[in-house]
Design a protein around this motif. Structure first.
Motif: not given
Ligand code: SF4
Length: 198
Positions: A124-127, A131-137
């Motif tokens: 999943n990801q969250v903006r 504006g930064r996007v954080r990604n989780f595997p």
């Protein structure tokens, strides 16, 4: 224990957002072939923290439907959870402790479980607001399944979090200015009782 006096529309709206989260999770998990039944771990041992009053209130809406003896058991477990957590954090040890609401591997308040309990597991990801996007595997099982995929399906938390934040603002109204920010484990939410909003 104080009783919750919260307009039903607030909880209905939260249930709608939760249903959208569950549907998104199912959509992504089925594309990956991810199923919790194949997992030997239990993500209810994860160190989750929760951040909204509306979820805290809804958790208690679920807890208050239980008998007082069952609630007492959960309070005791929440107390032990916090004791263990504090000592592990002090010793810098990993804090994988079973959630006080997990009974024999199953969530005792499944319909009232928190956002992170619903979204954990799939990529999943969250903006962020800046504006930064954080990604989780995703969880370890999910990472095994996606390792050889060219295009990994991903759940975008951003619109779901935006809706939850809007509901939190509607729920708190002017009180949002004076209430402290929520950053709690579920065990703390059990021990503190329903949120005090005045
Ligand atoms: S609330 Fe339920 S789903 Fe969430 S961690 Fe606790 S037992 Fe697991």
């Amino acid at each position: 224990m104080s009783q919750l006096d919260i307009p039903q529309q607030i909880f209905s709206e939260l249930e709608r957002i939760y249903a959208a989260m569950d549907a998104e999770y199912d959509r992504v998990a089925s594309r990956i072939g991810l199923s919790c039944s194949a997992c030997l771990d239990n993500c209810c041992r994860s160190y989750f923290r929760h951040h909204t009053y509306v979820e805290w209130a809804y958790l208690w809406h679920g807890l208050q439907q239980m008998g007082s003896s069952r609630l007492e058991v959960f309070r005791e477990r929440a107390g032990s959870y916090m004791e263990t957590l504090r000592s592990r954090l002090t010793e810098n040890k990993p804090s994988r402790i079973m959630c006080p609401l997990n009974e024999d591997g199953w969530c005792a308040i499944y319909s009232h479980r928190m956002v992170i309990c619903r979204l954990h597991g799939v990529p999943n990801q969250v903006r962020m607001p800046d504006g930064r996007v954080r990604n989780f595997p995703g969880c370890h099982l999910c990472q095994d399944l996606t390792r050889s995929m060219d295009r990994i399906p991903c759940l975008d938390r951003t619109p779901l979090y935006t809706e939850l934040a809007a509901l939190e603002r509607r729920f708190l109204g002017e009180r949002a200015k004076s209430l402290p920010k929520v950053d709690m484990t579920l065990a703390q939410m059990i021990l503190e009782g329903p949120p005090k909003l005045e």
